[in-house]
Design an enzyme around this catalytic site. Structure first.
Site, PDB file in Angstrom:
ATOM      1  N   THR A  69       0.875  -1.186   0.000  1.00 21.56           N
ATOM      2  CA  THR A  69       0.000   0.000   0.000  1.00 21.56           C
ATOM      3  C   THR A  69       0.902   1.223   0.000  1.00 21.56           C
ATOM      4  OG1 THR A  69      -1.627  -1.181   1.315  1.00 21.56           O
ATOM      5  CG2 THR A  69      -1.841   1.212   1.213  1.00 21.56           C
ATOM      6  N   LYS A  82      -7.642   1.719  -3.020  1.00 25.75           N
ATOM      7  CA  LYS A  82      -7.255   1.227  -1.684  1.00 25.75           C
ATOM      8  C   LYS A  82      -7.319   2.349  -0.639  1.00 25.75           C
ATOM      9  CE  LYS A  82      -4.973  -1.115   1.554  1.00 25.75           C
ATOM     10  NZ  LYS A  82      -5.467  -2.240   2.276  1.00 25.75           N
TER      11      LYS A  82
HETATM   12  P1  NAD Z   1       5.912  -6.215   7.310  1.00 30.18           P
HETATM   13  O1  NAD Z   1       6.656  -5.082   7.920  1.00 30.18           O
HETATM   14  O2  NAD Z   1       5.407  -7.314   8.166  1.00 30.18           O
HETATM   15  O3  NAD Z   1       6.813  -6.896   6.161  1.00 30.18           O
HETATM   16  C1  NAD Z   1       7.623  -6.197   5.273  1.00 30.18           C
HETATM   17  C2  NAD Z   1       8.743  -7.127   4.818  1.00 30.18           C
HETATM   18  O4  NAD Z   1       9.512  -6.457   3.820  1.00 30.18           O
HETATM   19  C3  NAD Z   1       9.723  -7.481   5.947  1.00 30.18           C
HETATM   20  O5  NAD Z   1       9.934  -8.883   5.963  1.00 30.18           O
HETATM   21  C4  NAD Z   1      11.012  -6.717   5.591  1.00 30.18           C
HETATM   22  O6  NAD Z   1      12.195  -7.372   6.016  1.00 30.18           O
HETATM   23  C5  NAD Z   1      10.891  -6.710   4.072  1.00 30.18           C
HETATM   24  N1  NAD Z   1      11.672  -5.659   3.426  1.00 30.18           N
HETATM   25  C6  NAD Z   1      11.770  -4.350   3.774  1.00 30.18           C
HETATM   26  N2  NAD Z   1      12.551  -3.697   2.892  1.00 30.18           N
HETATM   27  C7  NAD Z   1      12.947  -4.609   1.970  1.00 30.18           C
HETATM   28  C8  NAD Z   1      13.747  -4.545   0.802  1.00 30.18           C
HETATM   29  N3  NAD Z   1      14.315  -3.404   0.413  1.00 30.18           N
HETATM   30  N4  NAD Z   1      13.944  -5.671   0.083  1.00 30.18           N
HETATM   31  C9  NAD Z   1      13.380  -6.841   0.480  1.00 30.18           C
HETATM   32  N5  NAD Z   1      12.601  -6.974   1.579  1.00 30.18           N
HETATM   33  C10 NAD Z   1      12.390  -5.861   2.301  1.00 30.18           C
HETATM   34  O7  NAD Z   1       4.704  -5.536   6.503  1.00 30.18           O
HETATM   35  P2  NAD Z   1       3.294  -6.203   6.098  1.00 30.18           P
HETATM   36  O8  NAD Z   1       2.345  -6.103   7.238  1.00 30.18           O
HETATM   37  O9  NAD Z   1       3.554  -7.526   5.465  1.00 30.18           O
HETATM   38  O10 NAD Z   1       2.791  -5.155   4.997  1.00 30.18           O
HETATM   39  C11 NAD Z   1       3.367  -5.074   3.721  1.00 30.18           C
HETATM   40  C12 NAD Z   1       2.549  -4.119   2.875  1.00 30.18           C
HETATM   41  O11 NAD Z   1       1.203  -4.575   2.819  1.00 30.18           O
HETATM   42  C13 NAD Z   1       2.489  -2.693   3.450  1.00 30.18           C
HETATM   43  O12 NAD Z   1       2.575  -1.775   2.396  1.00 30.18           O
HETATM   44  C14 NAD Z   1       1.134  -2.648   4.148  1.00 30.18           C
HETATM   45  O13 NAD Z   1       0.595  -1.330   4.215  1.00 30.18           O
HETATM   46  C15 NAD Z   1       0.315  -3.538   3.232  1.00 30.18           C
HETATM   47  N6  NAD Z   1      -0.841  -4.169   3.881  1.00 30.18           N
HETATM   48  C16 NAD Z   1      -0.721  -4.710   5.134  1.00 30.18           C
HETATM   49  C17 NAD Z   1      -1.828  -5.305   5.738  1.00 30.18           C
HETATM   50  C18 NAD Z   1      -1.729  -5.918   7.117  1.00 30.18           C
HETATM   51  O14 NAD Z   1      -2.781  -6.201   7.714  1.00 30.18           O
HETATM   52  N7  NAD Z   1      -0.519  -6.158   7.641  1.00 30.18           N
HETATM   53  C19 NAD Z   1      -3.059  -5.348   5.061  1.00 30.18           C
HETATM   54  C20 NAD Z   1      -3.146  -4.819   3.767  1.00 30.18           C
HETATM   55  C21 NAD Z   1      -2.019  -4.219   3.198  1.00 30.18           C
END
Ligand code: NAD
Length: 328
Positions: free
Chosen positions: A124, A199
């Site tokens: 997002t 979104k």
């Molecule tokens: P998270 O922080 O749990 O996971 C992010 C992952 O990305 C981590 O494992 C981190 O190590 C990795 N990462 C960061 N920088 C990186 C890079 N340069 N190269 C490779 N890996 C990298 O986040 P999440 O909760 O999984 O959310 C991810 C996305 O999904 C966000 O944009 C969030 O807004 C969106 N989202 C989350 C939810 C939710 O409920 N958690 C729901 C809908 C959308």
């Protein structure tokens, strides 16, 4: 199993009459690269593997990549290695800068993709990110789609995400089977950035309706109504919304929602605040008034200042309840 497949294909028929597209014309993609294996990305990558895709993963946290190796994933050492060996690359990263860097740096995804690769960013982020990356991908003969998701971690685990897609429609047709391995609804929203616009509009409204419902529940309860009775009335009346029907913020009204487990898990307040800020920035750029969106952002920001950013956002009910007058 057969009925599941049918359901998936039925749900893929877009619900807006003008956008009725079936899965005809999909390419047989079997190799998928997945970048960002956090709360959302890891279960999404697992679902792809369970549905038979060959998945290569990359995360800056090598522990999390290695944990997927045991489940059949190939672990790439770099974004360059992952991008050059897959016909579809999915990213699920925290914010704008992570996405921009991963795609556009010299050692990033776009510089190393093969012609024809479809790039799916499910993070997002600001719609502007897709406006920047779409043309960069096109220069390399690749197709970029902004494809944020709705549904949260539980839907990511159960493969029931909803995808909102922006970018070239032919790109979506190529990867529809990949998306259906992780979700059950796909909405084509329009050109680059449209998926992110859908979104952030949805999540801004979610933040507003949850705050409004909490306010109404608190008022009714203080005036002597049983919360279950008030919920039944609202759910049969014009105040009904997703929050009142499936995510009631008042403890004891519903089972299996965050309010029934001390607001743990669910959709963290800090993630909603991120989405409300994205909406605010987009509103400023387009001179669109969002008075309620800004008010909701202030409320959730105040909740954060009071130390509740890691609670589910429905904690806004408890936050409102604590105050005896309008001052926050
Ligand atoms: P998270 O922080 O749990 O996971 C992010 C992952 O990305 C981590 O494992 C981190 O190590 C990795 N990462 C960061 N920088 C990186 C890079 N340069 N190269 C490779 N890996 C990298 O986040 P999440 O909760 O999984 O959310 C991810 C996305 O999904 C966000 O944009 C969030 O807004 C969106 N989202 C989350 C939810 C939710 O409920 N958690 C729901 C809908 C959308």
């Amino acid at each position: 199993m057969a009925s599941n497949r049918t359901l998936q294909f039925v749900s893929f028929i877009f619900r807006r009459t003008n956008f009725c597209i079936h899965t005809d014309g999909t390419r047989n993609i079997s190799n998928v690269g997945f970048v960002g294996l956090g709360n959302m990305g890891k279960p999404m990558a697992k679902n792809l593997m369970q549905k038979g895709f060959k998945v290569t993963v990359y995360d800056i946290n090598s522990d999390v990549s290695n944990s997927l190796r045991n489940e059949g994933a190939t672990v790439a050492k770099s974004l360059a290695e992952l991008s050059s060996n897959n016909e579809c690359v999915i990213t699920m990263l925290p914010n704008n800068q992570h996405v921009l860097d991963s795609y556009s740096k010299n050692d990033g995804i776009i510089n190393h993709v093969k012609e024809g690769t479809v790039l799916i960013d499910s993070s997002t982020v600001d719609p502007e990110v897709a406006h920047k990356l779409g043309p960069l991908a096109k220069e390399k003969g690749a197709i970029f789609l902004d494809t944020p998701v709705s549904g949260g971690v539980m839907a990511a685990q159960s493969g029931q995400l909803t995808f909102m897609v922006g970018g070239p429609e032919e790109g979506l047709k190529l990867v529809s089977k990949v998306l259906l391995a992780m979700g059950c609804n796909i909405f084509y929203c329009g050109s680059h950035g449209s998926g992110q616009v859908a979104k952030i509009c949805n999540n801004m409204l979610l933040g507003i309706t949850m705050a409004g419902l909490s306010e109404a529940m608190n008022l009714g309860i203080r005036l002597g109504l049983d919360p279950k009775v008030l919920t039944s009335v609202i759910n049969s009346s014009s105040g009904r919304c997703w929050s009142s029907e499936v995510y009631n913020p008042v403890s004891g009204v519903m089972e299996n929602v965050p309010s029934s487990r001390n607001y743990q898990g669910g959709f963290l307040t800090k993630l909603l605040i991120k989405d409300l800020n994205l909406a605010k920035n987009a509103a400023e750029r387009s001179s669109s008034p969002i008075p309620l969106g800004e008010l909701a952002l202030n409320l959730y920001n105040n909740m954060t200042k009071a130390g509740h950013s890691d609670r589910d956002f429905s904690f806004i009910y408890e936050f409102i309840k604590k105050h005896r007058n309008t001052g926050f």
